[in-house]
Design an enzyme around this catalytic site. Structure first.
Site, PDB file in Angstrom:
ATOM      1  N   SER A 108       0.815  -1.211   0.000  1.00  0.00           N
ATOM      2  CA  SER A 108       0.000   0.000   0.000  1.00  0.00           C
ATOM      3  C   SER A 108       0.851   1.265   0.000  1.00  0.00           C
ATOM      4  O   SER A 108       1.569   1.551  -0.949  1.00  0.00           O
ATOM      5  CB  SER A 108      -0.957  -0.034   1.193  1.00  0.00           C
ATOM      6  OG  SER A 108      -1.891   1.001   1.137  1.00  0.00           O
ATOM      7  N   ASP A 247      -2.673   6.325  -3.490  1.00  0.00           N
ATOM      8  CA  ASP A 247      -1.487   5.706  -2.894  1.00  0.00           C
ATOM      9  C   ASP A 247      -0.991   4.586  -3.794  1.00  0.00           C
ATOM     10  O   ASP A 247      -1.512   4.367  -4.891  1.00  0.00           O
ATOM     11  CB  ASP A 247      -1.775   5.215  -1.473  1.00  0.00           C
ATOM     12  CG  ASP A 247      -2.755   4.062  -1.434  1.00  0.00           C
ATOM     13  OD1 ASP A 247      -3.504   3.876  -2.417  1.00  0.00           O
ATOM     14  OD2 ASP A 247      -2.793   3.340  -0.418  1.00  0.00           O
TER      15      ASP A 247
END
Length: 455
Positions: A108, A247
């Site tokens: 992530s 992200d």
């Protein structure tokens, strides 16, 4: 529930080369997950379960993808390789292709030297804790292999990105487009680099792309939703109407207006909730909004003024999703930018969330600032303190004393929260209240107590 050793709030995650993010462990994990899939899914004779594997742009993705593929194949599970695609794309394709599971190789928002593995069920939602616990139990049994005649096969999906682009566009209202808008899109050198700019461009926007040159090492490096200053500079320099920051794996969203003001997940969730209420005009149908323990009190109060209920889940988008299902509601999210719109997708999706915000602004011809005019936040201070895994901070006298003093000082005008990160070796200290100076002082005092305890 029994404590899990490997699975955190967002799958298995860690530093590459250190357990559990090693080729040997990931292969065993693939095998254990594959055995669970074989037992859980009854298929016609001669058919094998199939999984989709997607990844972000980290250099370690090549190595871990091969290890995971080997683990699944040895359990008799077919593998479909999608290459670099966002986490929510894996959720969508797993469901669309009627597969038994989806797997994402990503850490992530973390740096390139970290990586992780997270699983989606056949329905495109993250596996419940009970299933992850079952996989962990099977890990203890060691590695095995089915007979050669029953080994799984692997093949690549060449049109994964195109399928997902069309899905994202389908969530934007047909009566609107993005013509006349100049949008800066920061892809964090991550999994959306070849997808997000196309989505907004094909809906009519002029797109300024940032963070679209991944090299295996630069994911999230000074760019993306966790480093919005890069996008802010691009918005101002290019005179863009709005900025969209994602992200590394594409499930978080932060937005920036043309004046450079940053809008976090709480504010964007409010914009979406307001639009849903105005569109449906049926409070009972909408039900309410799910936030987390970190959501600002100002959001809770603003949602109440809309006539909607508000409840808090544990931190982590998986827990927001579980609460939404429990309540029968459709929208929720985190201040970090994970936003879930169950009327659009089964999981949090940065691109789709941005489209929902843009659609809301299009309806009334508003800017982000205008859409958030009735939203007043309490001052909130978050301090991250490094902490070794397993440190018992809850029973530490110094930390407890600092927290007790803070509770007394805040009274009914604020709140505080201490929680370990589910993805990093950190204890997150959050203090919120009406008095910003007091909030800042108390957060620093508690953080100092934690630092002294772990020293």
């Amino acid at each position: 529930m029994e404590m899990r050793k490997y699975f955190g709030t967002d799958g298995v995650r860690g530093r590459v080369g250190e357990e559990p993010i090693t080729p040997e462990f990931v292969m065993r994990l693939g095998y254990a997950a594959g055995v669970s899939l074989v037992e859980r899914h009854e298929l016609p004779p001669g058919e094998r379960p199939a999984v989709l594997i997607g990844k972000d742009t980290r250099i370690s993705g090549y190595m871990l993808e091969a290890a995971l593929e080997a683990g699944f194949a040895s359990a008799g599970v077919d593998v479909m390789l999608a290459g670099p695609i966002p986490t929510p794309a894996v959720a969508y394709l797993t469901r669309a292709l009627r597969l038994q599971a989806g797997v994402v190789l990503s850490a992530s928002h973390n740096p390139f030297y970290d990586n992780g593995i997270k699983f989606f069920s056949a329905g495109g939602v993250k596996l419940p804790d009970t299933v992850e616990a079952e996989i962990e139990t099977r890990l203890m049994d060691g590695m095995g292999c089915v007979e050669a005649a029953h080994l799984g096969r692997a093949r690549r999906i060449d049109d994964a990105a195109g399928r997902y682009i069309e899905f994202c566009k389908s969530t934007f209202p047909n009566e609107f487009d993005l013509r006349g808008l100049k949008i800066a899109v920061d892809c964090a050198h991550g999994a959306t680099y070849h997808i997000a700019p196309k989505v907004f461009h094909e809906l009519g926007a002029e797109v300024v792309s940032v963070g679209i040159a991944p090299d295996g090492f630069n994911i999230n490096d000074g760019v993306g939703a966790t480093r919005p200053e890069c996008l802010r500079q691009a918005v101002l320099a290019q005179a863009a109407d709005i900025g969209i920051a994602l992200d590394g794996d594409g499930d978080r969203l932060i937005m920036i207006d043309r004046q450079g003001e940053i809008f976090d997940g709480d504010k964007l969730l409010y914009v979406i909730a307001t639009a849903r209420k105005e569109r449906e005009r049926d409070i009972e149908a909408i039900g309410g909004v799910v936030g987390t323990l970190m959501s600002n009190l100002g959001l809770e109060h603003a949602i109440a003024r809309l006539g909607l209920s508000f409840t808090r889940a544990k931190v982590g988008d998986r827990y927001v999703l579980e609460m939404l299902h429990e309540k029968g509601w459709r929208i929720g999210g985190e201040s970090s930018g994970h936003i879930i719109c169950l009327d659009c997708h089964t999981t949090g999706d940065g691109i789709i969330s941005a489209l929902q915000v843009l659609a809301a602004l299009r309806v009334h011809g508003q800017t982000l600032a205008q859409a958030c005019a009735d939203l007043v936040f309490y001052p909130q201070r978050l301090v991250n303190v490094r902490m070794e895994p397993g440190f018992d901070w809850q029973d530490n006298a110094g930390i407890s004393a600092a927290c007790a003093r803070a509770e007394t000082a805040l009274g009914d005008d604020g709140r505080m929260l201490l929680r370990p990160s589910g993805t990093e070796p950190l204890l997150r200290v959050m203090v919120e209240g009406r008095d910003g100076v007091l909030v800042d002082s108390l957060a620093r005092e508690i953080a100092a107590a934690v630092e002294a305890a772990v020293a």
